[in-house]
Motif scaffolding. Sequence first.
Motif, PDB file in Angstrom:
ATOM      1  N   TYR A 174       0.845  -1.202   0.000  1.00  0.00           N
ATOM      2  CA  TYR A 174       0.000   0.000   0.000  1.00  0.00           C
ATOM      3  C   TYR A 174       0.875   1.244   0.000  1.00  0.00           C
ATOM      4  N   ASP A 175       0.273   2.326  -0.351  1.00  0.00           N
ATOM      5  CA  ASP A 175       0.936   3.627  -0.261  1.00  0.00           C
ATOM      6  C   ASP A 175       0.689   4.154   1.165  1.00  0.00           C
ATOM      7  N   TYR A 176       1.496   3.662   2.106  1.00  0.00           N
ATOM      8  CA  TYR A 176       1.240   3.944   3.517  1.00  0.00           C
ATOM      9  C   TYR A 176       1.331   5.433   3.844  1.00  0.00           C
ATOM     10  N   ASP A 177       2.110   6.172   3.061  1.00  0.00           N
ATOM     11  CA  ASP A 177       2.242   7.606   3.336  1.00  0.00           C
ATOM     12  C   ASP A 177       0.923   8.360   3.143  1.00  0.00           C
ATOM     13  N   ARG A 178       0.013   7.750   2.402  1.00  0.00           N
ATOM     14  CA  ARG A 178      -1.246   8.450   2.109  1.00  0.00           C
ATOM     15  C   ARG A 178      -2.425   7.981   2.968  1.00  0.00           C
ATOM     16  N   VAL A 179      -2.144   7.156   3.966  1.00  0.00           N
ATOM     17  CA  VAL A 179      -3.243   6.679   4.831  1.00  0.00           C
ATOM     18  C   VAL A 179      -3.817   7.861   5.620  1.00  0.00           C
ATOM     19  N   PRO A 180      -5.113   8.110   5.491  1.00  0.00           N
ATOM     20  CA  PRO A 180      -5.693   9.264   6.195  1.00  0.00           C
ATOM     21  C   PRO A 180      -5.636   9.073   7.712  1.00  0.00           C
ATOM     22  N   VAL A 181      -5.271  10.126   8.419  1.00  0.00           N
ATOM     23  CA  VAL A 181      -5.129  10.014   9.873  1.00  0.00           C
ATOM     24  C   VAL A 181      -6.447   9.654  10.563  1.00  0.00           C
ATOM     25  N   GLU A 182      -7.567  10.021   9.942  1.00  0.00           N
ATOM     26  CA  GLU A 182      -8.865   9.745  10.566  1.00  0.00           C
ATOM     27  C   GLU A 182      -9.206   8.256  10.556  1.00  0.00           C
ATOM     28  N   LEU A 183      -8.470   7.483   9.735  1.00  0.00           N
ATOM     29  CA  LEU A 183      -8.869   6.082   9.520  1.00  0.00           C
ATOM     30  C   LEU A 183      -9.013   5.321  10.830  1.00  0.00           C
ATOM     31  N   PHE A 184      -8.106   5.567  11.766  1.00  0.00           N
ATOM     32  CA  PHE A 184      -8.137   4.798  13.008  1.00  0.00           C
ATOM     33  C   PHE A 184      -8.862   5.528  14.142  1.00  0.00           C
ATOM     34  N   GLN A 185      -9.527   6.609  13.791  1.00  0.00           N
ATOM     35  CA  GLN A 185     -10.270   7.349  14.807  1.00  0.00           C
ATOM     36  C   GLN A 185     -11.768   7.083  14.753  1.00  0.00           C
ATOM     37  N   GLN A 186     -12.231   6.491  13.657  1.00  0.00           N
ATOM     38  CA  GLN A 186     -13.665   6.266  13.540  1.00  0.00           C
ATOM     39  C   GLN A 186     -14.096   5.095  14.422  1.00  0.00           C
ATOM     40  N   PRO A 187     -15.387   5.069  14.809  1.00  0.00           N
ATOM     41  CA  PRO A 187     -15.843   3.985  15.688  1.00  0.00           C
ATOM     42  C   PRO A 187     -15.761   2.622  15.017  1.00  0.00           C
ATOM     43  N   VAL A 188     -15.521   1.602  15.826  1.00  0.00           N
ATOM     44  CA  VAL A 188     -15.540   0.232  15.325  1.00  0.00           C
ATOM     45  C   VAL A 188     -16.988  -0.141  15.018  1.00  0.00           C
ATOM     46  N   GLY A 189     -17.210  -0.848  13.942  1.00  0.00           N
ATOM     47  CA  GLY A 189     -18.554  -1.270  13.580  1.00  0.00           C
ATOM     48  C   GLY A 189     -18.468  -2.212  12.411  1.00  0.00           C
ATOM     49  N   SER A 190     -19.609  -2.703  11.938  1.00  0.00           N
ATOM     50  CA  SER A 190     -19.559  -3.731  10.901  1.00  0.00           C
ATOM     51  C   SER A 190     -19.361  -3.135   9.516  1.00  0.00           C
ATOM     52  N   GLY A 191     -18.815  -3.947   8.607  1.00  0.00           N
ATOM     53  CA  GLY A 191     -18.551  -3.522   7.235  1.00  0.00           C
ATOM     54  C   GLY A 191     -17.077  -3.217   7.039  1.00  0.00           C
ATOM     55  N   LEU A 192     -16.387  -3.996   6.196  1.00  0.00           N
ATOM     56  CA  LEU A 192     -14.954  -3.748   5.985  1.00  0.00           C
ATOM     57  C   LEU A 192     -14.688  -2.422   5.271  1.00  0.00           C
ATOM     58  N   ASP A 193     -15.728  -1.857   4.685  1.00  0.00           N
ATOM     59  CA  ASP A 193     -15.562  -0.653   3.873  1.00  0.00           C
ATOM     60  C   ASP A 193     -14.834   0.463   4.604  1.00  0.00           C
ATOM     61  N   ARG A 194     -15.029   0.555   5.910  1.00  0.00           N
ATOM     62  CA  ARG A 194     -14.403   1.651   6.650  1.00  0.00           C
ATOM     63  C   ARG A 194     -12.894   1.554   6.633  1.00  0.00           C
ATOM     64  N   TRP A 195     -12.362   0.356   6.326  1.00  0.00           N
ATOM     65  CA  TRP A 195     -10.917   0.183   6.268  1.00  0.00           C
ATOM     66  C   TRP A 195     -10.412   0.169   4.823  1.00  0.00           C
ATOM     67  N   ALA A 196     -11.237   0.611   3.902  1.00  0.00           N
ATOM     68  CA  ALA A 196     -10.940   0.485   2.469  1.00  0.00           C
ATOM     69  C   ALA A 196      -9.535   0.943   2.065  1.00  0.00           C
ATOM     70  N   PRO A 197      -9.000   2.049   2.633  1.00  0.00           N
ATOM     71  CA  PRO A 197      -7.665   2.479   2.185  1.00  0.00           C
ATOM     72  C   PRO A 197      -6.597   1.405   2.370  1.00  0.00           C
ATOM     73  N   LEU A 198      -6.717   0.581   3.393  1.00  0.00           N
ATOM     74  CA  LEU A 198      -5.694  -0.437   3.659  1.00  0.00           C
ATOM     75  C   LEU A 198      -6.134  -1.840   3.244  1.00  0.00           C
ATOM     76  N   LEU A 199      -7.072  -1.904   2.316  1.00  0.00           N
ATOM     77  CA  LEU A 199      -7.489  -3.192   1.756  1.00  0.00           C
ATOM     78  C   LEU A 199      -7.386  -3.133   0.240  1.00  0.00           C
ATOM     79  N   PRO A 200      -7.282  -4.294  -0.408  1.00  0.00           N
ATOM     80  CA  PRO A 200      -7.407  -4.304  -1.870  1.00  0.00           C
ATOM     81  C   PRO A 200      -8.780  -3.733  -2.255  1.00  0.00           C
ATOM     82  N   PRO A 201      -8.950  -3.315  -3.487  1.00  0.00           N
ATOM     83  CA  PRO A 201     -10.221  -2.685  -3.876  1.00  0.00           C
ATOM     84  C   PRO A 201     -11.431  -3.571  -3.556  1.00  0.00           C
TER      85      PRO A 201
END
Lengths: 401, 401
Positions: free
Chosen positions: A46-73
């Motif tokens: 992955y392009d780790y330098d571009r991971v948005p800082v908010e990614l790990f601040q959002q609440p845990v919940g269902s749906g992998l979509d919230r982690w989309a930046p660090l997953l394959p499309p």
Amino acid sequence: MNDLSLATGQRSLGDPDLRYPLWPPLTRGCPASSTDTTSYPVEVDYDYDRVPVELFQQPVGSGLDRWAPLLPPLRAPGLGEGGTPLIEIPADGVFIKDESRNPTWSHKDRLNRVAVSAAAGVGAPGVVVASSGNHGASAAAYAARAGLRCVVLTSAEAPPAVNSFVRSYGAVVLSVPTPARWPLLRRIAAETGFHPVSNSTTTHTGHAFGPEGYKTIAYEIFAEIGVPAALFVPTGYGELLFGAWKGFAELVRLGLAPATPRMFACEPAAGGPLNRALAEGLPATSVEIGPTDAYGINCPVGGYRATVAVRESVGRALLVDDAELAQAQQDLGRSGLWYELSSAAGLAGFRQVRDEFDGPVVCVATSSGFKDIGVGGVQPEVVDPDWDVVRRRLRTADIAC
Amino acid sequence: MNDLSLATGQRSLGDPDLRYPLWPPLTRGCPASSTDTTSYPVEVDYDYDRVPVELFQQPVGSGLDRWAPLLPPLRAPGLGEGGTPLIEIPADGVFIKDESRNPTWSHKDRLNRVAVSAAAGVGAPGVVVASSGNHGASAAAYAARAGLRCVVLTSAEAPPAVNSFVRSYGAVVLSVPTPARWPLLRRIAAETGFHPVSNSTTTHTGHAFGPEGYKTIAYEIFAEIGVPAALFVPTGYGELLFGAWKGFAELVRLGLAPATPRMFACEPAAGGPLNRALAEGLPATSVEIGPTDAYGINCPVGGYRATVAVRESVGRALLVDDAELAQAQQDLGRSGLWYELSSAAGLAGFRQVRDEFDGPVVCVATSSGFKDIGVGGVQPEVVDPDWDVVRRRLRTADIAC
């Protein structure tokens, strides 16, 4: 659909200098580093330098979509996978990561959301999977959700309730003799263009993208309790072990976590290819497997992913026998949690080494008890409802009346 | 433990001017308004003026604890119940509220967290429940979690996998002839001091506190999509129907929602006590029940809670037959969601009246497919793995190869 992915390509685990484009997924592992005896998997970069800082601040919940930046499309739609709870078990001083709370009631949904997305991404008309249980049912569910066909090559020994389960999502299910499954998987993929979402190499490589889905377990645990001292993971091929480790390793790389937990692979004593590979200093190997009711993780073939996770995290591979598994399973039931026998391997393994830990420890419980051998075999004895008879039964069970 | 509850007392549904203290829970309904033919339930009242404004702003997730102010005191520990996803089904234009994602894979966990908390609150040594399925297993799980004993009175006709399920949590399980269950429930409660968490009255009143747990379904739906036009709910005794309605009614009372959804009870055509009661203008009634595989909701006795929910929301009671249920169940499977037959009643009911709605509609799917009659009865035919044989099978299934 979702293209927030920061995935940049595939990288060989056998030789991390070997990189490949992201598409197509290398469903047979790294072609350059693999040998006749050892197949090396790939992972996704992955392009780790571009991971948005908010990614790990959002609440845990269902749906992998919230982690989309660090997953394959994520090209296939979801079913609300992930977001499973951590349940504290005071008697053992551990947290259970309850993966039975996924859409098809096992951890496999995290992998299949990603693997079926890969099938959609390459425009395959369907997926094909060799599995006698959770993996097959989960692949069938995600294929159905995506409007893709699915062929499941299952074995006749699958437990009866699992047979109903695998068939419920409209897949073409073929029960074939176990050794015939892998040659047939390759043949079906070749003749139909269906995308294989389970392994077809000498040592296990599995799907190129799928294990990335398991990273979300690490992200979720981190959001709830930070970095535990150790993770105890029921281990067959080691994809879950690797994915959970990689998730924590990414948190370290992103400067969010100080270290990964130590990863403890918990394999059935009847087999244990990872335990053997580590003992012999091999990247991956195969073993003769003996009988065990922990059919979900009784794999004759290991994979290099598991070796990496244990080595890099200074973990270990533990062997748990059926008596230890049955005790852990029963004790979890007495805490209100019913898992299949394989799923109790994490707690059973922890109990072997509990004295080594004082920080928080997480045992991953992979799947609901409905999938076990023997489920549905209970013949209820009909009890005479006469009060004297019932009272005697209650007193025998230590209930005062 | 958790005493953030704003519960102030119990109130009769038969005569809302009749109020009772919060403790003990009136497990046989309202003593003053009930008659020989109709038992009136009670509900729980709260100090609504003191509900913190932040309560509905926090993220949706598992664990009823976050809703503690609007629940009876949660004196028994949780298992991460609730926080289930809404899954959109484009083909039908509905959302499915996937209650199979609870700790024992049904909605009943929301009720039992609260009902077992009541048992803990009165200091009972255990709970007793008459149930051949989800309710019994869920009560057993929450009792185990709380360190309480549990007696489940089940019937010999429960499906085999469900027999394994109910026994997995360490309860004393007695299979007795169905009609003997209720007198025995009362006797066991009287002789042991165990707290009854299922019904023991002429028309259904059930547990005084338990249905409050279902209000959280409304809170969760509201947080995700606001107020839908209608809710379609598989209906046996009507506790889920009432609880979900009451949750929305509270949101209206608190000034957060403009109105409740219309509540559609979906009963099996083989019975349908609510449908009958509404047709005859009765508060609740009983019916002869015929055969249906939707055993989870085939109740001969209805309850007044259901009548209130339908009447107050200008809803309706729909009868769905087994063919409609089987079609809805199969179509949900083809969308990647496997539910027991009873759970498909919401979608089956919606399809009868779909033309009446253009706003968002939610069908509650209550429980996983593993609990169905017939699960585990699939005898897999072993297929010859020869490619010509397999190719023929694939072509028969319209897969090009």
